[in-house]
Design an enzyme around this catalytic site. Structure first.
Site, PDB file in Angstrom:
ATOM      1  N   THR A 226      -9.909  -7.441  -1.642  1.00 46.89           N
ATOM      2  CA  THR A 226      -8.948  -7.475  -2.457  1.00 46.89           C
ATOM      3  C   THR A 226      -9.567  -8.289  -3.567  1.00 46.89           C
ATOM      4  OG1 THR A 226      -7.794  -9.215  -1.972  1.00 46.89           O
ATOM      5  CG2 THR A 226      -7.112  -7.063  -1.000  1.00 46.89           C
ATOM      6  N   GLY A 227      -8.968  -7.747  -4.934  1.00 47.41           N
ATOM      7  CA  GLY A 227      -9.531  -8.771  -6.153  1.00 47.41           C
ATOM      8  C   GLY A 227      -9.918  -7.805  -7.037  1.00 47.41           C
ATOM      9  N   ARG A 228     -10.932  -8.377  -7.797  1.00 55.23           N
ATOM     10  CA  ARG A 228     -11.461  -7.577  -8.917  1.00 55.23           C
ATOM     11  C   ARG A 228     -12.578  -6.633  -8.491  1.00 55.23           C
ATOM     12  NH1 ARG A 228     -12.446  -6.492 -13.952  1.00 55.23           N
ATOM     13  NH2 ARG A 228     -14.334  -6.709 -14.888  1.00 55.23           N
ATOM     14  N   GLY A 229     -12.126  -5.446  -8.396  1.00 57.52           N
ATOM     15  CA  GLY A 229     -12.914  -4.238  -7.695  1.00 57.52           C
ATOM     16  C   GLY A 229     -14.205  -4.109  -8.288  1.00 57.52           C
TER      17      GLY A 229
ATOM     18  N   THR B 240      -3.845  -5.276  -3.670  1.00 59.28           N
ATOM     19  CA  THR B 240      -4.232  -4.432  -2.662  1.00 59.28           C
ATOM     20  C   THR B 240      -3.825  -4.663  -1.137  1.00 59.28           C
ATOM     21  OG1 THR B 240      -6.070  -4.044  -3.885  1.00 59.28           O
ATOM     22  CG2 THR B 240      -6.491  -3.391  -1.722  1.00 59.28           C
TER      23      THR B 240
ATOM     24  N   ARG C 180      -9.343   4.896 -13.786  1.00 59.53           N
ATOM     25  CA  ARG C 180     -10.088   3.850 -13.361  1.00 59.53           C
ATOM     26  C   ARG C 180      -9.915   3.670 -11.774  1.00 59.53           C
ATOM     27  NH1 ARG C 180      -8.833  -0.716 -10.135  1.00 59.53           N
ATOM     28  NH2 ARG C 180     -10.343  -2.347 -10.888  1.00 59.53           N
ATOM     29  N   LEU C 181     -11.276   3.538 -11.250  1.00 60.14           N
ATOM     30  CA  LEU C 181     -11.352   3.255  -9.825  1.00 60.14           C
ATOM     31  C   LEU C 181     -11.509   1.696  -9.689  1.00 60.14           C
ATOM     32  CD1 LEU C 181     -12.514   6.860  -8.445  1.00 60.14           C
ATOM     33  CD2 LEU C 181     -10.261   6.098  -8.709  1.00 60.14           C
TER      34      LEU C 181
HETATM   35  N1  ASP Z   1      -9.267  -4.450  -5.752  1.00 56.35           N
HETATM   36  C1  ASP Z   1      -8.160  -3.884  -6.226  1.00 56.35           C
HETATM   37  C2  ASP Z   1      -8.769  -2.764  -7.449  1.00 56.35           C
HETATM   38  O1  ASP Z   1      -9.651  -3.575  -8.103  1.00 56.35           O
HETATM   39  C3  ASP Z   1      -7.302  -4.625  -6.961  1.00 56.35           C
HETATM   40  C4  ASP Z   1      -6.967  -5.803  -6.118  1.00 56.35           C
HETATM   41  O2  ASP Z   1      -7.137  -5.960  -4.970  1.00 56.35           O
HETATM   42  O3  ASP Z   1      -5.900  -6.559  -6.571  1.00 56.35           O
HETATM   43  O4  ASP Z   1      -8.112  -1.977  -7.908  1.00 56.35           O
END
Ligand code: ASP
EC number: 3.4.19.5
Length: 319
Positions: free
Chosen positions: A225-228, A174, A202-203
């Site tokens: 960013t990361g596990r949304g 992201t 999926r959002l």
């Molecule tokens: N946060 C983003 C999502 O969950 C993905 C990411 O940041 O790597 O879609």
């Protein structure tokens, strides 16, 4: 009185590609909103970035679906778009939703219809490189031939089970950018192609105001960013801003929002790259945190010739 820093851009590491444009806009007296969107747009156009815009890793069906959001800290106006196919600049679509409709978020077909009727040009978002990664996973999995929906579900579940190994190498990414302009206004823009191989529709947190993006001139701004799914469950971006409102320092606000994640029982949250936050307080001070010990973020003021890469505060997910 703390010293105010105006004309500053902060973001995730991959946002650096958009900083020259954002700084140019700020130097010319442009707004934080303008600068944040321009920076994010540059990342959306970066074909090497497989987590944002064109070049993003597709969903389980091989289709690239994009999510983005923008928030104006001056007015608390916000716009977001989710699961948008065929349009390469979701951040511009999000901005237009904010400015031209009574809504905050449009998703899927409705978002596409909106983009089409507001003059956005469709494009092919799937690059040969992203398609090759998708094919390698698809062909590497065993499939039954009986029921196509069941097959897809089985395939999806096998990819999901490998989430820990693949996180932030191929499946995620992201970009987020927070800007404070010369007038002291703050804006935050976020864009992603989301979780590679995700279930269609999926959002994650990126298009959810309060989860992956929040900005309020009075207190500051944050983006994740990361596990949304985790940021959604803890309203992480909003939490940082709320802690700032309660008088926490920027570092303490970040740390507390990260510690909040420890309450989540999440079987997919073992990887140490599971959550990252960038943040700015109302005076323009910036910082960032991560569950990874190695993560960095980037920052540049209008007085600097180029961006600086800094380490993030490390807050492990588990004690
Ligand atoms: N946060 C983003 C999502 O969950 C993905 C990411 O940041 O790597 O879609």
């Amino acid at each position: 009185m703390p010293k105010e820093i105006r004309g500053i851009v902060v973001g995730s590491r991959n946002a650096a590609v958009g900083f020259p444009r954002a700084i140019e806009i700020l130097r010319g007296g442009g707004s934080a909103l303008e600068a944040a969107i321009a920076a994010v747009k540059a990342v959306e156009d970066d074909l090497c970035d497989q987590g944002v815009g064109t070049g993003g890793i597709p969903n389980i069906l091989g289709e690239v679906e994009l999510d983005a959001s923008v928030m104006d800290g001056r007015t608390l106006a916000a716009g977001a778009v989710g699961a948008l196919k065929h349009y390469p600049h979701p951040i511009e679509v999000a901005r237009r939703i904010m400015e031209c409709t009574p809504h905050v978020m449009l998703v899927g077909e409705g978002a596409e219809l909106f983009a089409r009727t507001h003059g956005f040009q469709p494009a092919n978002l799937l690059t040969p490189e992203a398609e090759a990664i998708w094919r390698a996973v698809i062909h590497g999995e065993r499939r039954t031939e009986h029921n196509v929906y069941e097959d897809r579900y089985q395939l999806y579940m096998s990819v999901v089970q490998r989430w820990r190994e693949l996180l932030h190498r191929e499946l995620f990414g992201t970009t987020n950018v927070i800007v404070r302009d010369l007038a002291g206004n703050i804006a935050c823009a976020v864009s992603t192609s989301g979780w590679g191989f995700k279930w269609p529709g999926r959002l994650g947190d990126s298009p959810i105001i309060g989860a992956g993006n929040y900005a309020d001139n009075r207190y500051g701004a944050a983006a994740c960013t990361g596990r949304g799914e985790m940021a959604i469950r803890c309203a992480t971006a909003h939490s940082v801003v709320m802690y700032l409102r309660f008088g926490f320092t920027l570092e303490d606000a970040l740390r507390q929002a990260m510690l909040d994640l420890r309450a989540l029982d999440d079987p997919y949250a073992e990887a140490d790259t599971v959550m990252n936050i960038v943040a700015m307080d109302r005076d323009g001070n910036v910082s960032a945190a991560s569950t990874s010990p190695e993560a960095t973020y980037v920052v540049q003021t209008i007085d600097m010739e180029t961006y600086e890469e800094r380490p993030r505060l490390h807050v492990p997910l588990r004690e």
